[in-house]
Design a protein around this motif. Structure first.
Motif, short mmCIF file in Angstrom:
data_model
loop_
_atom_site.label_atom_id
_atom_site.label_comp_id
_atom_site.label_asym_id
_atom_site.label_seq_id
_atom_site.Cartn_x
_atom_site.Cartn_y
_atom_site.Cartn_z
N TYR A 67 -10.21 -3.72 1.35
CA TYR A 67 -8.80 -3.69 0.96
C TYR A 67 -8.31 -5.07 0.57
O TYR A 67 -7.68 -5.26 -0.50
CB TYR A 67 -7.98 -3.14 2.13
CG TYR A 67 -6.48 -3.27 1.98
CD1 TYR A 67 -5.77 -2.40 1.15
CD2 TYR A 67 -5.78 -4.25 2.68
CE1 TYR A 67 -4.40 -2.52 1.02
CE2 TYR A 67 -4.40 -4.36 2.56
CZ TYR A 67 -3.72 -3.50 1.73
OH TYR A 67 -2.35 -3.63 1.60
N GLU A 81 -2.47 4.34 -0.97
CA GLU A 81 -1.69 3.61 -1.97
C GLU A 81 -0.47 4.39 -2.45
O GLU A 81 0.60 3.82 -2.68
CB GLU A 81 -2.57 3.20 -3.14
CG GLU A 81 -3.38 1.96 -2.92
CD GLU A 81 -2.51 0.73 -2.63
OE1 GLU A 81 -1.61 0.43 -3.43
OE2 GLU A 81 -2.73 0.09 -1.59
N LEU A 140 -6.01 2.67 4.51
CA LEU A 140 -6.45 1.65 3.56
C LEU A 140 -7.10 2.27 2.32
O LEU A 140 -6.92 1.77 1.21
CB LEU A 140 -7.44 0.71 4.24
CG LEU A 140 -6.87 -0.17 5.36
CD1 LEU A 140 -8.01 -0.83 6.13
CD2 LEU A 140 -5.93 -1.22 4.80
N GLU A 141 -7.85 3.33 2.51
CA GLU A 141 -8.63 3.90 1.41
C GLU A 141 -7.88 4.94 0.60
O GLU A 141 -8.18 5.13 -0.58
CB GLU A 141 -9.92 4.51 1.97
CG GLU A 141 -10.85 3.49 2.58
CD GLU A 141 -12.12 4.07 3.17
OE1 GLU A 141 -13.06 3.29 3.46
OE2 GLU A 141 -12.20 5.31 3.31
#
Length: 369
Positions: A58, A265, A261-262
């Motif tokens: 990240y 967004e 984190l993955e």
């Protein structure tokens, strides 16, 4: 009285550093799955390797850097990260500097080490918060061992420019001072994304600890999950102190951090849009008022207005709570010379925020108009 009203539904709670949206279901599902799979045993005190790898990926993606994964530790909350960083650097006979206004717990963290303490205050200049790095340098003593800075800043919304970050980091390099950079609001920004990070300018073994976490960007305040990036040479100290405090982060919370984190967004952008609109409401209601000096924040989700004529921020906070059912944080708690200020969180839903601000303005006019 104020504590007894924290859960009062009649109160518009502009005093808390969190919004009213729950953690997204896809993040909660990862933690639930971990529980269902029986992942309830001890894990490494510096964090599960998969989470540390996700943090590295990240940060690399966000800032265009290549962080050594051995520099990353997940000790628990970001606040715990600040505490451990301070205890690594400071003890009795040492001196620390806090860039203020700052969250009250920072002052307590420094004082618990037994160190002496100075505050270098941001100043309102043409309705903009600014930090004079010359004042920071002048506050450095022979025994100064740590400087704390929070950018974007709780409570002022000030965001440190990249050139100032580089200059402050150079000062700490030259003087052997540990720079504790609290970047937990790195994605709570409005005109640029992300906020500038000290990691963009730092070498692996610079005297720098960057503290960050999941609370603000992914609405995970209750998860108490944060991370730090520190010199790899301090890895053993981080492991030892993390073990002393809590034996490591909550195991089943860590998969939630990985998913945030993955896959998070879209939610980060959603929160940015909500807070951007909240800032616009604050600017509209408070900006230009003759009794209120307001600086539009560059980041975080707070306003720290100065109220003309206010001399006792605690009494003001108690009075407006009693008279108008609005909760604000008194300015004095954020360090010296803030008695004329209050902190307002604009992370609330917009209708409640606007109503709370209108009540605030009416109360200010009744008291000081």
């Amino acid at each position: 009285m104020a504590f007894s009203r924290f859960d009062d539904p009649a109160v518009i709670p502009l005093w808390f550093g969190e919004g009213d949206l729950p953690t997204p279901s896809f993040i909660c599902a990862a933690a639930t799955e971990a529980l269902d799979e029986g992942r309830t045993f001890y894990v490494h005190t510096r964090g599960h390797p998969a989470l540390r790898s996700a943090i590295k990926a990240y940060l690399d993606r966000l800032y265009g850097i290549d962080v050594d994964p051995d520099r990353i530790t997940v000790p628990g909350s970001a606040m715990l990260g600040v505490l451990i960083a301070a205890q690594i650097a400071l003890g009795e006979g040492d001196h620390g500097i806090i860039v203020s206004p700052a969250w009250p717990n920072i002052d307590a963290v420094f004082r618990v080490t037994g160190c002496g303490l100075s505050h270098v205050r941001q100043r309102l200049d043409n309705d903009r918060w600014r930090l004079d790095l010359g004042e920071v340098a002048a506050a450095v003593q022979a025994n100064t061992k740590a400087i704390y800075v929070n950018s974007p800043c709780n409570p002022t919304g000030w965001m440190m420019p990249p050139e100032d970050q580089q200059q402050l980091l150079n000062l700490c390099r030259e003087r052997g001072i540990l720079l504790i950079a609290d970047e937990v609001y790195h994605r709570t920004v409005f005109d640029t994304d992300p906020a500038p990070s000290f990691l963009q300018w730092a070498d692996d073994e610079d005297p720098l600890i960057v503290v960050n976490g999941f609370s603000k960007a992914w609405a995970m305040t209750g998860w108490r999950l944060g991370w730090v990036v520190a010199p790899a040479s301090l890895a053993e100290k981080w492991a030892a102190l993390s073990e002393c405090y809590n034996t490591g982060s909550t195991v089943f919370a860590q998969p939630g951090g990985i998913v945030a984190l993955e896959q998070g967004e879209g939610f980060v952008r959603q929160l940015q849009a909500q807070y951007r609109r909240g800032r616009a409401i604050v600017d509209e209601v408070l900006g230009g008022h003759s009794l209120i000096r307001h600086s539009s924040p560059a980041g975080a989700y707070y306003a720290f207005p100065e109220i003309v004529g206010l001399k006792d921020s605690y009494a003001f906070a108690m009075d407006i709570l009693a008279a108008k059912d609005v909760g604000v944080a008194p300015g004095y708690t954020f360090g010296p010379d803030n008695e004329s200020h209050v902190r307002i969180s604009f992370a609330q839903s917009h209708d409640r925020l606007e109503e709370g601000l209108n009540r605030l303005v009416a109360f200010v006019e009744s008291k000081f108009g």
